[in-house]
Design a protein around this motif. Structure first.
Motif, mmCIF file in Angstrom:
data_model
loop_
_atom_site.group_PDB
_atom_site.id
_atom_site.type_symbol
_atom_site.label_atom_id
_atom_site.label_comp_id
_atom_site.label_asym_id
_atom_site.label_seq_id
_atom_site.Cartn_x
_atom_site.Cartn_y
_atom_site.Cartn_z
ATOM 1 N N SER A 36 0.313 -0.721 0.093
ATOM 2 C CA SER A 36 -0.038 -0.108 -0.108
ATOM 3 C C SER A 36 1.247 1.554 0.096
ATOM 4 O O SER A 36 0.840 2.777 -0.699
ATOM 5 C CB SER A 36 -1.331 -0.490 1.192
ATOM 6 O OG SER A 36 -1.877 -1.102 1.245
ATOM 7 N N GLN A 40 0.987 4.033 -3.086
ATOM 8 C CA GLN A 40 0.446 5.102 -2.705
ATOM 9 C C GLN A 40 1.435 6.515 -3.128
ATOM 10 O O GLN A 40 1.322 7.361 -3.535
ATOM 11 C CB GLN A 40 0.856 4.866 -0.928
ATOM 12 C CG GLN A 40 -0.001 6.764 -0.907
ATOM 13 C CD GLN A 40 -0.061 7.065 0.678
ATOM 14 O OE1 GLN A 40 -0.230 5.987 1.772
ATOM 15 N NE2 GLN A 40 -0.291 8.398 1.123
ATOM 16 N N ARG A 43 1.594 6.879 -6.691
ATOM 17 C CA ARG A 43 0.424 7.790 -7.419
ATOM 18 C C ARG A 43 0.360 9.359 -7.124
ATOM 19 O O ARG A 43 0.133 9.194 -7.652
ATOM 20 C CB ARG A 43 -1.467 7.183 -6.656
ATOM 21 C CG ARG A 43 -1.498 5.556 -7.213
ATOM 22 C CD ARG A 43 -3.259 5.689 -6.012
ATOM 23 N NE ARG A 43 -3.577 4.055 -6.793
ATOM 24 C CZ ARG A 43 -4.272 3.649 -6.435
ATOM 25 N NH1 ARG A 43 -4.835 3.668 -4.955
ATOM 26 N NH2 ARG A 43 -4.640 2.312 -6.769
ATOM 27 N N GLU A 48 0.212 6.315 -12.469
ATOM 28 C CA GLU A 48 -1.862 5.437 -12.316
ATOM 29 C C GLU A 48 -1.209 4.050 -12.133
ATOM 30 O O GLU A 48 -1.041 3.339 -13.120
ATOM 31 C CB GLU A 48 -2.528 5.710 -13.712
ATOM 32 C CG GLU A 48 -3.922 5.038 -13.107
ATOM 33 C CD GLU A 48 -4.513 6.445 -12.055
ATOM 34 O OE1 GLU A 48 -5.226 5.709 -11.316
ATOM 35 O OE2 GLU A 48 -4.441 7.360 -11.690
ATOM 36 N N SER A 50 -3.746 0.867 -11.182
ATOM 37 C CA SER A 50 -5.177 0.570 -11.348
ATOM 38 C C SER A 50 -5.439 -0.344 -9.556
ATOM 39 O O SER A 50 -4.821 -1.004 -9.354
ATOM 40 C CB SER A 50 -6.312 -0.605 -12.643
ATOM 41 O OG SER A 50 -5.344 -1.689 -12.134
ATOM 42 N N GLU A 51 -6.663 -0.049 -9.423
ATOM 43 C CA GLU A 51 -7.604 -1.292 -8.282
ATOM 44 C C GLU A 51 -6.563 -2.379 -8.671
ATOM 45 O O GLU A 51 -6.484 -3.331 -7.173
ATOM 46 C CB GLU A 51 -8.483 -1.114 -7.981
ATOM 47 C CG GLU A 51 -8.804 0.058 -7.666
ATOM 48 C CD GLU A 51 -8.214 0.840 -6.437
ATOM 49 O OE1 GLU A 51 -7.976 -0.679 -5.290
ATOM 50 O OE2 GLU A 51 -8.031 1.452 -5.999
ATOM 51 N N ASP A 52 -7.192 -3.181 -9.416
ATOM 52 C CA ASP A 52 -6.581 -4.870 -9.978
ATOM 53 C C ASP A 52 -5.316 -4.735 -9.493
ATOM 54 O O ASP A 52 -5.254 -6.169 -9.506
ATOM 55 C CB ASP A 52 -7.742 -5.217 -11.432
ATOM 56 C CG ASP A 52 -9.029 -4.563 -11.975
ATOM 57 O OD1 ASP A 52 -9.509 -4.956 -10.335
ATOM 58 O OD2 ASP A 52 -9.936 -4.130 -12.549
ATOM 59 N N GLU A 53 -4.944 -4.281 -10.191
ATOM 60 C CA GLU A 53 -2.887 -4.016 -10.120
ATOM 61 C C GLU A 53 -3.046 -3.982 -8.696
ATOM 62 O O GLU A 53 -1.737 -5.241 -8.088
ATOM 63 C CB GLU A 53 -2.539 -3.487 -10.565
ATOM 64 C CG GLU A 53 -1.066 -3.150 -10.473
ATOM 65 C CD GLU A 53 -1.086 -4.434 -11.214
ATOM 66 O OE1 GLU A 53 -1.194 -4.844 -12.324
ATOM 67 O OE2 GLU A 53 0.678 -5.142 -11.109
ATOM 68 N N ALA A 54 -3.671 -3.018 -7.952
ATOM 69 C CA ALA A 54 -2.895 -3.267 -6.580
ATOM 70 C C ALA A 54 -3.666 -4.756 -5.248
ATOM 71 O O ALA A 54 -2.575 -4.986 -4.885
ATOM 72 C CB ALA A 54 -3.299 -2.168 -5.823
ATOM 73 N N ALA A 55 -4.568 -5.112 -5.968
ATOM 74 C CA ALA A 55 -5.108 -5.844 -5.380
ATOM 75 C C ALA A 55 -3.833 -7.505 -6.137
ATOM 76 O O ALA A 55 -4.115 -8.676 -4.761
ATOM 77 C CB ALA A 55 -6.842 -6.288 -5.502
ATOM 78 N N ASP A 64 -3.074 -10.480 1.582
ATOM 79 C CA ASP A 64 -4.546 -10.588 2.156
ATOM 80 C C ASP A 64 -4.755 -11.396 2.815
ATOM 81 O O ASP A 64 -6.185 -11.687 3.398
ATOM 82 C CB ASP A 64 -4.915 -11.267 0.672
ATOM 83 C CG ASP A 64 -4.465 -11.784 -0.691
ATOM 84 O OD1 ASP A 64 -3.157 -13.096 0.281
ATOM 85 O OD2 ASP A 64 -5.516 -12.994 -0.257
#
Length: 332
Positions: A36, A40, A43, A48, A50-55, A64
């Motif tokens: 995270s 951050q 970004r 950029e 994406s949320e999918d890449e972050a997950a 997780d």
């Protein structure tokens, strides 16, 4: 004695287990994690993600999973395979980083400790046996300067002085041409040239304290009745001094092994940063700042374990050296 040591070793197991839990959960206390933090940072720099890449990144590093699952996997790796986990920041196994840093840290710290004791113990004995003499005042003054001056400040001053007057850069443990070179006699000699200054700086950090402790303890012993009686009977002063009072006065220093051992591995963080030393102290600081939890947790776990082992060694040495300390004597 063997039963005492065996009992203490068994008692260490739940203590170390509790330390591992506390170490891991303290490292996890700050909000967020390394992934995270990196996302951050990207970004904020305009990249950029994406949320999918972050997950996907979070799943890749196993972040997780619940906290207790990560802790159990970490402990399983350490106990069964000697695997301390993966360093996110260095992108390498933690044990490889520790294998590179710990031997150098221990080498520097042991040299510094020997240097400090060789200077401090004779000075402490002289100051106690020549109380209020001119040299006693001089050593006391120097000791107070050592106590009051931060080690990193002395390191900065001496690094500047070495470069100014001897044209020698004392930063780091190797010259530029030997940093990535394989080990050789020339590289070893180069390291010895660079290691003098860290040895002096780290050693001086504890010399003032050791002088004061040795002087105070020995003064207490010299005023006791058994010393006065031995001198009244005409026994040689040197024999009395080194056979009884000095031996007893050193006991509190032996008890400090419990924090000397972790200090040997952790090193002086600020001095190491100022002198650009490749020791574990700066690594721990970087790991905590970057939330590199397995690296930071492993170093904290090692330091805590050494504290427990040091306390055990101190108790054994005190029981062996001081005839007044007998654990059997407290049996009911």
């Amino acid at each position: 004695m063997l039963a005492y040591i065996a009992r203490r070793l068994v008692m260490m197991i739940p203590i170390l287990l509790l330390i591992s839990i506390v170490s891991f959960f303290i490292i996890e206390l700050p909000p967020g994690d390394w992934v995270s933090f990196q996302i951050q940072s990207l970004r904020m720099s305009g990249v950029e993600v994406s949320e999918d890449e972050a997950a996907r990144l979070i799943r890749t590093y196993g972040l997780d999973k619940p906290l207790y699952i990560r802790y159990l996997r970490w402990m399983e790796g350490m106990l069964l395979r000697g695997d301390f986990g993966w360093s996110f920041q260095w992108q390498r196994p933690v044990k490889e980083i520790l294998k590179e840093r710990i031997p150098l840290t221990v080498f520097i710290s042991l040299l510094s400790l020997i240097f400090s004791w060789i200077i401090a113990i004779p000075i402490g004995i002289y100051s106690a046996t020549h109380q209020y003499s001119v040299l006693d005042y001089v050593f006391t003054f120097i000791g107070f300067i050592g106590l009051a001056t931060p080690g990193f400040l002395l390191a900065l001053i001496l690094a500047w002085a070495f470069f100014k007057f001897f044209n020698f850069s004392a930063l780091g443990l190797f010259s530029m041409e030997y940093i990535d070179a394989p080990w050789s006699w020339a590289k070893f000699v180069d390291m010895l040239k660079h290691i003098v200054m860290p040895m002096i700086m780290v050693g001086l950090a504890g010399t003032g304290v050791t002088i004061r402790v040795m002087r105070a303890n020995l003064l207490d012993e010299l005023r006791k009745q058994y010393v006065i009686t031995a001198r009244a009977k005409g026994l040689p002063w040197t024999r009395i001094l080194f056979k009884y009072p000095v031996r007893v006065a050193i006991n509190p220093m032996i008890s400090t092994i419990s924090w000397i051992l972790p200090g040997i591995v952790s090193g002086e963080v600020l001095i190491a940063i100022v002198l650009s030393l490749q020791t574990t102290g700066p690594v721990l600081l970087r790991a905590v700042l970057a939330q590199d939890m397995y690296l930071a947790g492993s170093i904290v776990m090692i330091l805590s374990t050494l504290t427990v082992v040091g306390a055990l060694l101190a108790d054994i040495l005190l029981a062996a050296l001081d005839p007044r300390i007998r654990y059997e004597g407290v049996q009911k």
